[in-house]
Design a protein around this motif. Structure first.
Motif, mmCIF file in Angstrom:
data_model
loop_
_atom_site.group_PDB
_atom_site.id
_atom_site.type_symbol
_atom_site.label_atom_id
_atom_site.label_comp_id
_atom_site.label_asym_id
_atom_site.label_seq_id
_atom_site.Cartn_x
_atom_site.Cartn_y
_atom_site.Cartn_z
ATOM 1 N N GLU B 217 0.934 -1.131 -0.104
ATOM 2 C CA GLU B 217 -0.059 0.047 0.079
ATOM 3 C C GLU B 217 1.100 1.206 -0.112
ATOM 4 O O GLU B 217 1.959 1.380 0.918
ATOM 5 C CB GLU B 217 -0.861 -0.075 1.173
ATOM 6 N N ASP B 277 9.214 -13.621 -5.282
ATOM 7 C CA ASP B 277 8.020 -14.394 -5.993
ATOM 8 C C ASP B 277 6.693 -13.426 -5.761
ATOM 9 O O ASP B 277 6.581 -12.870 -5.071
ATOM 10 C CB ASP B 277 8.058 -15.730 -4.767
ATOM 11 N N GLY B 279 3.886 -14.027 -5.083
ATOM 12 C CA GLY B 279 2.852 -13.967 -3.722
ATOM 13 C C GLY B 279 3.475 -13.055 -2.605
ATOM 14 O O GLY B 279 2.671 -12.725 -1.597
ATOM 15 N N LEU B 280 4.660 -12.675 -2.664
ATOM 16 C CA LEU B 280 5.287 -12.022 -1.584
ATOM 17 C C LEU B 280 5.041 -10.433 -1.937
ATOM 18 O O LEU B 280 5.627 -9.556 -1.006
ATOM 19 C CB LEU B 280 6.636 -12.329 -1.255
ATOM 20 N N LEU B 281 4.837 -10.158 -3.094
ATOM 21 C CA LEU B 281 4.998 -8.726 -3.583
ATOM 22 C C LEU B 281 4.166 -7.831 -2.776
ATOM 23 O O LEU B 281 4.650 -6.652 -2.663
ATOM 24 C CB LEU B 281 4.600 -8.572 -5.028
ATOM 25 N N SER B 282 2.972 -8.093 -2.260
ATOM 26 C CA SER B 282 2.252 -7.222 -1.660
ATOM 27 C C SER B 282 2.856 -6.792 -0.404
ATOM 28 O O SER B 282 2.181 -5.498 0.322
ATOM 29 C CB SER B 282 0.843 -7.888 -1.397
ATOM 30 N N SER B 283 3.980 -7.157 0.044
ATOM 31 C CA SER B 283 4.585 -6.639 1.262
ATOM 32 C C SER B 283 5.928 -5.686 0.853
ATOM 33 O O SER B 283 6.496 -5.200 1.875
ATOM 34 C CB SER B 283 5.045 -7.809 2.350
ATOM 35 N N ALA B 439 -4.787 -1.150 -6.830
ATOM 36 C CA ALA B 439 -5.462 -2.254 -6.282
ATOM 37 C C ALA B 439 -5.826 -3.238 -7.151
ATOM 38 O O ALA B 439 -5.688 -4.411 -6.826
ATOM 39 C CB ALA B 439 -6.680 -1.557 -5.450
ATOM 40 N N ALA B 440 -6.213 -2.888 -8.323
ATOM 41 C CA ALA B 440 -6.713 -3.860 -9.372
ATOM 42 C C ALA B 440 -5.490 -4.597 -9.829
ATOM 43 O O ALA B 440 -5.481 -5.940 -10.026
ATOM 44 C CB ALA B 440 -7.375 -3.202 -10.717
ATOM 45 N N LEU B 442 -2.917 -5.224 -8.325
ATOM 46 C CA LEU B 442 -2.551 -6.229 -6.860
ATOM 47 C C LEU B 442 -3.066 -7.383 -6.840
ATOM 48 O O LEU B 442 -2.715 -8.450 -6.825
ATOM 49 C CB LEU B 442 -2.576 -5.619 -5.696
ATOM 50 N N GLU B 443 -4.466 -7.177 -7.474
ATOM 51 C CA GLU B 443 -5.479 -8.189 -7.336
ATOM 52 C C GLU B 443 -5.025 -9.187 -8.769
ATOM 53 O O GLU B 443 -5.210 -10.379 -8.809
ATOM 54 C CB GLU B 443 -6.894 -7.967 -7.485
ATOM 55 N N GLN B 446 -2.143 -11.310 -7.801
ATOM 56 C CA GLN B 446 -2.565 -12.248 -6.621
ATOM 57 C C GLN B 446 -3.483 -13.194 -7.321
ATOM 58 O O GLN B 446 -4.138 -14.186 -6.838
ATOM 59 C CB GLN B 446 -3.050 -11.687 -5.225
ATOM 60 N N GLN B 448 -6.588 -12.795 -8.584
ATOM 61 C CA GLN B 448 -7.856 -12.515 -8.222
ATOM 62 C C GLN B 448 -8.606 -11.810 -9.353
ATOM 63 O O GLN B 448 -9.736 -11.984 -9.160
ATOM 64 C CB GLN B 448 -7.857 -11.906 -6.831
#
Lengths: 280, 471
Positions: B217, B277, B279-283, B439-440, B442-443, B446, B448
């Motif tokens: 974020e 990886d 999966g870890l990008l959101s952090s 936000a889109a 990020l989804e 992931q 989603q």
């Protein structure tokens, strides 16, 4: 003494009253007024009537945040109070080191919410790392992360209140019940719980309002990600107010709605649980 | 017991309700006590001006400049800095106070719309006259007035570490035909090289070709703003080849996101060849990405010349200054062989029109001093590292850090047939548009959201946000 108190009452109460007006009443009235206006900063407002409220209710983020908050509140109020009550029961038994345990359980409450949020963010991300995910991978992670965090912080506090209540349960009644052959469970439901209703009132009230108004922990842990799916009401209001130019009035309207909801829930709960309180 | 607890409960109730209110109205609280006292220093000499800085990476450098200015003139310059991504929030609360910022930053024409009531007209000011003729066009104008003065030209592209690249090009195991980084001039070649490098990452001693695609974020601006610039730049360029893309962008009520596949091309390339990886990008934050690059874990990172200070400050930095270079971001648009790096500005100074005349004047004096005195100019080029658009700077007085030099070099190539795309994103409808885009994305990262859903969301949001801001 009573008379003197009465005579000096206005003067004694004045400092607090002034502080209360400056810090609470005035901003509140101003806040309500601003929710009917359009403004960039709080000093230049023009009246636009109810349209902020219309936009607030038409805003999908707000409704989503409301549902998320309600779900979170229900779950955390139940889990916090159950855990706190069980701990309190255990720690009022004659176990060695109860004081130490009470201190340990109470400690998390002394740490500020934002710090707790970041600590748990590291803990949770550290665990999820092994499955190549983070707390924002799935909204469910964020939700349960918040529940765990909230429990960790509040269980100790509520436990202390329950402990105080349980210690005040009359020993005579319990002894009489023992002689009459009541089981442990019967003693709990028929004597202990009715006698600690005041504690339950307070604990429910505190957990309910604290969960509903949660902000710091939410901001630190997920900040609403992914895609605002873990955003609670307070954070949504903050983001509307500060994050979207032209939406400050809507943010203010949301804040007023938020206040009404919190007040209504809290007062209803107080009314309902206080009816069940018994005089000892 | 009963009575006591009743009183306690009521007391608690009062406190909680009250704090609920206070929480909602923090902004209001500050303001009620302020309105007075703003203009008590009319005829006395202005003692203090307040500059709200936008760039956290150079916050400390400004403190030294403020100290020097106070020594020279006796005017205290209060410097405050907003955290990354928090500028608008900070400005909103600061400007309502009794000592509001007298100098603040707007990010272009869209930002100006929000702060219109607070921006002084600088058309006749000495400060505006410092701009060179060709750069006067860059200023934020509205009708006749001039409200924002650009102060730093910046460029962004793909930053690469030429040491790692050379190692790759010299390797016998490489499969691609490309012989040097200079030969990479379109997406196909970039992809070929990057994927080949990923296959050889052990030999090259890197963890991935690209640094982390930071998706935390507040750290998504490299994608939802900077990368998004390119497809939309080409879209507006196609519609009107000779017109001003930024003005056309401001006028456009809708977009088709014609080059969304090209955006996906490069974004997927970043994701699939990253040192982190998915999966870890959101952090991951931008700092993390710059550290990946500085520590030699990655060979490339998309960022601008401001990133130099971050690379330079990373402890254990393994990347040598002379090896840090820029390459354009290629996405697969036809004719991109002639494309350069994106050069423009979103840094405009505005003077707060709501403070008294003397303070406005004093604020301007500080800026003029900063960009024309010897000390000020030295600080700007060496410490702040700005490539300025002002006529007080000679060609020699330009920053010497490797990325700024690269920006100047790419700018010089414009005299040939290279075209550096403008910063069209200053015409994006709103901050909210960018945040929703982020936000889109990020989804999408992931899994989603599908790419088509992201595209549809961007198109819809552009329309909605343009309508909302037109109100």
């Amino acid at each position: 003494m009573q008379k003197a108190m009465k005579r000096w009452f206005p003067i004694l109460v004045l400092p607090t009253l002034v502080a209360f007006i400056i810090a609470f009443i005035a901003p509140f009235i101003m806040g309500v007024y601003l929710s009917f206006t359009k403004f960039t900063t709080v000093t230049n407002a023009t009246w636009i009537g109810l349209s902020n409220y219309q936009r607030a209710f038409a805003n999908a983020d707000f409704i989503n945040a409301l549902w998320f908050t309600v779900k979170f509140t229900v779950i955390s109020v139940i889990t916090i109070n159950l855990l706190a009550f069980v701990l309190a029961l255990l720690l009022t038994k004659a176990i060695r080191g109860t004081n130490l345990f009470r201190t340990v359980f109470f400690m998390p409450n002394l740490i500020g919410g934002i710090v707790l949020g970041y600590i748990w963010l590291m803990v949770i991300n550290g665990i999820l790392y092994y499955s190549n995910a983070t707390i924002t991978t799935d909204p469910a992670y964020g939700f349960w992360g918040l529940v765990v965090l909230m429990n960790w912080q509040l269980v100790g506090y509520m436990m202390i209140i329950y402990v105080a209540g349980i210690q005040n349960v009359s020993v005579e009644l319990l002894e009489a019940a023992d002689i009459d052959g009541a089981s442990g469970f019967q003693k709990l439901t028929k004597i202990t719980i009715p006698q600690i209703m005041p504690s339950i009132t307070i604990c429910l009230f505190l957990t309910l309002t604290n969960s509903f108004k949660l902000f710091d922990q939410n901001l630190a842990l997920t900040a609403g990600a992914p895609n605002k799916k873990t955003q609670m009401l307070a954070l949504d209001i903050y983001n509307t107010f500060y994050g979207r130019p032209g939406w400050q009035g809507v943010g203010q309207a949301k804040a007023v709605i938020f206040f009404i909801i919190v007040a209504a829930i809290a007062l209803t709960q107080l009314y309902l649980t206080r009816r069940k309180e018994v005089e000892s | 017991m009963g009575k006591f607890s009743k009183i306690l409960a009521l007391g608690m109730a009062g406190c909680m309700l009250a704090s609920a209110l206070a929480g909602c109205n923090g902004g209001g609280g500050g303001a009620s006590s302020t309105a007075s006292g703003a203009s008590s220093q009319n005829d006395t000499k202005v003692k203090e001006i307040y500059f709200l800085n936008f760039k956290p990476e150079i916050a400390e450098k400004y403190d030294a400049i403020a100290k020097q200015y106070e020594q020279e003139t006796g005017v205290k310059v209060k410097i405050d800095t907003a955290a990354s991504g928090e500028y608008e929030k900070k400005l909103t609360s600061e400007i309502a106070k009794s000592n509001p910022p007298t100098i603040f930053q707007i990010n272009g024409p869209v930002g100006f719309q929000n702060w219109k009531d607070y921006c002084a007209d600088l058309k006749d000011s000495e400060f505006y006259k410092l701009l060179t003729e060709e750069n006067k066009d860059l200023a934020v104008t509205d009708g006749e007035g001039v409200y924002g003065i650009p102060y730093a030209l910046e460029g962004y592209g793909i930053i690469y570490n030429s040491e790692i690249m050379d190692k790759y090009f010299k390797s016998e195991n490489k499969k691609s035909d490309v012989k040097s980084t200079d030969e990479i001039n379109n997406f196909a070649k970039l992809k070929e090289v990057v994927e080949d490098m990923t296959a050889m990452k052990e030999e090259l001693k890197i963890e991935g070709v690209f640094a982390s695609t930071s998706m935390a974020e507040g750290n998504q601006w490299r994608w939802q703003t900077h990368l998004a610039n390119l497809p939309l730049y080409y879209e507006f360029k196609d519609a009107d080849p000779t017109g001003n893309v930024i003005l056309n962008g401001l006028k456009a009520k809708e977009i088709t996101f014609k080059y969304n596949k090209e955006y996906q091309n490069i974004f997927d390339l970043y994701l699939n060849n990253s040192c982190t990886d998915k999966g870890l990008l959101s952090s991951k934050s931008v700092e993390d990405a710059m550290a990946d690059f500085a520590l030699g874990k990655a060979a490339m990172v998309q960022n601008g010349n401001w990133g130099w200070s971050q690379i330079n400050e990373v402890g254990g930095n393994k990347t040598k200054a002379e090896n840090i270079k820029f390459m354009p971001i290629y996405t697969g648009v036809k004719g991109e062989e002639k494309q350069g790096i994106c050069i423009g500005t979103e840094n405009y100074f505005a003077i707060n029109s709501q403070v008294d005349e003397a303070t406005q004047k004093a604020s301007q004096d500080f800026l003029i001093w900063l960009f024309s005195s010897d000390y000020g100019k030295k600080a700007v080029t060496n410490d702040l590292g700005f490539i300025t658009p002002f006529n007080t700077f000679t060609e020699k007085e330009q920053p010497t850090d490797p990325l700024a030099k690269e920006v100047l070099a790419w700018k010089a190539k414009e005299s040939g047939d290279i075209k550096n795309p403008e910063w069209l994103f200053t015409a994006f409808p709103s901050e909210n548009f960018k945040n929703e885009f982020g936000a889109a994305l990020l989804e999408y990262v992931q899994d989603q959201k599908s790419w088509d859903e992201v595209t549809a969301k961007v198109i819809e949001d552009w329309k909605l946000e343009k309508e909302a801001t037109a109100q």
